[in-house]
Design an enzyme around this catalytic site. Structure first.
Site, PDB file in Angstrom:
ATOM      1  N   VAL A  16       6.469 -33.329  42.751  1.00  0.00           N
ATOM      2  CA  VAL A  16       7.222 -32.078  42.711  1.00  0.00           C
ATOM      3  C   VAL A  16       7.217 -31.476  41.306  1.00  0.00           C
ATOM      4  CG1 VAL A  16       9.495 -31.018  43.006  1.00  0.00           C
ATOM      5  CG2 VAL A  16       8.691 -32.740  44.647  1.00  0.00           C
ATOM      6  N   CYS A 265       9.934 -37.750  52.175  1.00  0.00           N
ATOM      7  CA  CYS A 265      10.848 -36.715  52.668  1.00  0.00           C
ATOM      8  C   CYS A 265      11.327 -36.948  54.095  1.00  0.00           C
ATOM      9  CB  CYS A 265      10.186 -35.341  52.563  1.00  0.00           C
ATOM     10  SG  CYS A 265       9.930 -34.790  50.860  1.00  0.00           S
TER      11      CYS A 265
END
Length: 423
Positions: A16, A265
């Site tokens: 990220v 996730c």
């Protein structure tokens, strides 16, 4: 409009943080901080082990890199992009984000002393309330300053999809939020400067946190339904892929598929939401039911494969260990669970993956990657992760890897019907 002379520090340079930091560095003076010194050394040489940023782009970036928080210059924005995993009991583990908040608290104090009013933006996936109720008090305690007066908060949920070259940080819509309307404007301007997809202004920080956590919970539940019907159709002798091919001709049928649900996730975020729900006295039946189905899928597949081998233990080649195709990401790989379940049934397992890091596979799962695995034959060859390298081998090559009466198994239906077993 935001001042282009604004300074930004990104804390955490993984899947990220790195793409975000590189994008920001095109517009602002940006520093990337990661506590892993080896990671900083690799990036300084242009090597991104995640495969998200290629060498030429990394070397051309003006991003400053450091593993020492003291070397980060005073900034106007601090963006936290560290992982938020779960523990062995499937409870949120906020240790890393707490630690990052302590580090940022020290940097915020220096920024305020430098005459700035910094905004701390969290991108880490959390349940609603974490930014304001857990992170803010840590920032205040460490900095000795007051949140909402000396510094402010923002939240913009990350939407990085590892290996996805279409939905990159410079193209997606970013959800943004801020502690006050003025802060929201500044956060919106910051992200607007790096994406052509625009920004969506969430009603509050808590709304933005909630939006992120339900995005992945929704996918998890839909995949759980696919996995359950795969189990049902398996008892009927039906190919799930044949059924889905027919069902997808309806215009509003949702295009989900069965399989192992891993990664950082989808297999994790629903537990954040269910944890908070239980704290509030609500029993999250649907969320946990979906998690139960998906977490049990590896064991179910192993049993089906064992039955396909007539209940006899043999040699098994597992092709692919990462959580999805064409990426090196081993986080929360359910293929590792599948390997463990097959081994528990007595099978001799060999694992091959051209994308996975051998040292990481050994450290995380105790598994040895065999580079010479494609030079032998096996009783069962399982295409667990359809990396492009495997699909390019051709159907005959898969057959050549099996013994005389061996089985080719295809977990995701990637071989187009050229397998002996599939879901």
């Amino acid at each position: 409009m935001i001042n282009t002379s604004s300074a930004v520090t990104v804390i955490g340079l993984g899947y990220v943080g790195l793409p975000l930091a590189v994008a920001l560095a095109k517009q602002f003076a940006t520093t990337g901080l990661d506590v892993n010194a080896a990671r900083i050394s690799e990036l300084s040489e242009g090597h991104d082990r995640t495969g998200e940023i290629d060498r030429d782009r990394m070397l051309a970036s003006t991003l400053s890199l450091t593993c020492d928080p003291a070397q980060c210059p005073p900034s106007d924005f601090y963006i936290v992009t560290v992982p938020t995993p779960i523990d062995e009991a499937n409870r949120p583990d906020l240790a890393i984000v707490r630690s990052a908040s302590r580090t940022v608290g020290e940097m915020v104090a220096r920024a305020v002393a430098d005459g700035r009013t910094p905004i701390v933006i969290y991108e880490s996936t959390v349940y609603p309330g974490v930014t304001e109720e857990i992170c803010a008090p840590i920032l205040e305690e460490v900095s000795g300053l007051t949140c909402g007066k000396d510094f402010f908060l923002g939240y913009s949920p990350e939407r990085i999809n590892p290996g996805d070259r279409e939905h990159t940080i410079d193209k997606i819509t970013k959800v943004v939020s801020g502690q006050t309307p003025e802060v929201l404007d500044k956060v919106a301007d910051l992200y607007s400067a790096i994406t052509s997809g625009g920004v969506f202004r969430a009603a509050s920080i808590r709304a933005a946190e909630a939006a992120k956590v339900i995005e992945n919970a929704q996918r998890d539940i839909n995949i759980a339904f696919m996995n359950e019907i795969a189990q049902i159709f398996g008892k009927m002798g039906l190919s799930t892929w044949d059924v889905l091919e027919a069902a997808r001709t309806k215009w509003n049928f949702l295009p989900f598929s069965p399989g192992l649900v891993g990664g950082h996730c989808i297999g994790v975020d629903p537990y954040y939401l269910s944890h908070r729900a239980e704290e509030l006295g609500h029993d999250p039946k649907v969320i946990l039911a979906g998690r139960g189905v998906n977490d049990g899928m590896a064991g179910w597949v192993a049993q089906r494969l064992h039955e396909a081998c007539s209940g006899r233990a043999g040699s098994v080649l597992v092709l692919g260990l990462t959580f999805k195709e064409d990426v090196p990401d081993l986080r929360n790989s359910k293929v590792a669970d599948l390997v463990a379940s097959l081994a528990a049934l007595g099978h001799d397992i060999t694992v091959h993956d051209p994308h996975a890091d051998a040292a990481e596979a050994q450290h995380e799962y105790g598994l040895t990657l065999d580079d010479g695995a494609l030079d032998r034959t096996y009783d069962l060859v399982l295409l667990a992760v359809p990396h492009r390298e495997y699909l390019d081998m051709g159907h005959d090559r898969f057959r050549a890897l099996t013994t005389a009466d061996g089985i080719v198994a295809d977990l995701k239906g990637a071989l187009g019907g050229h397998a002996d077993w599939t879901l």
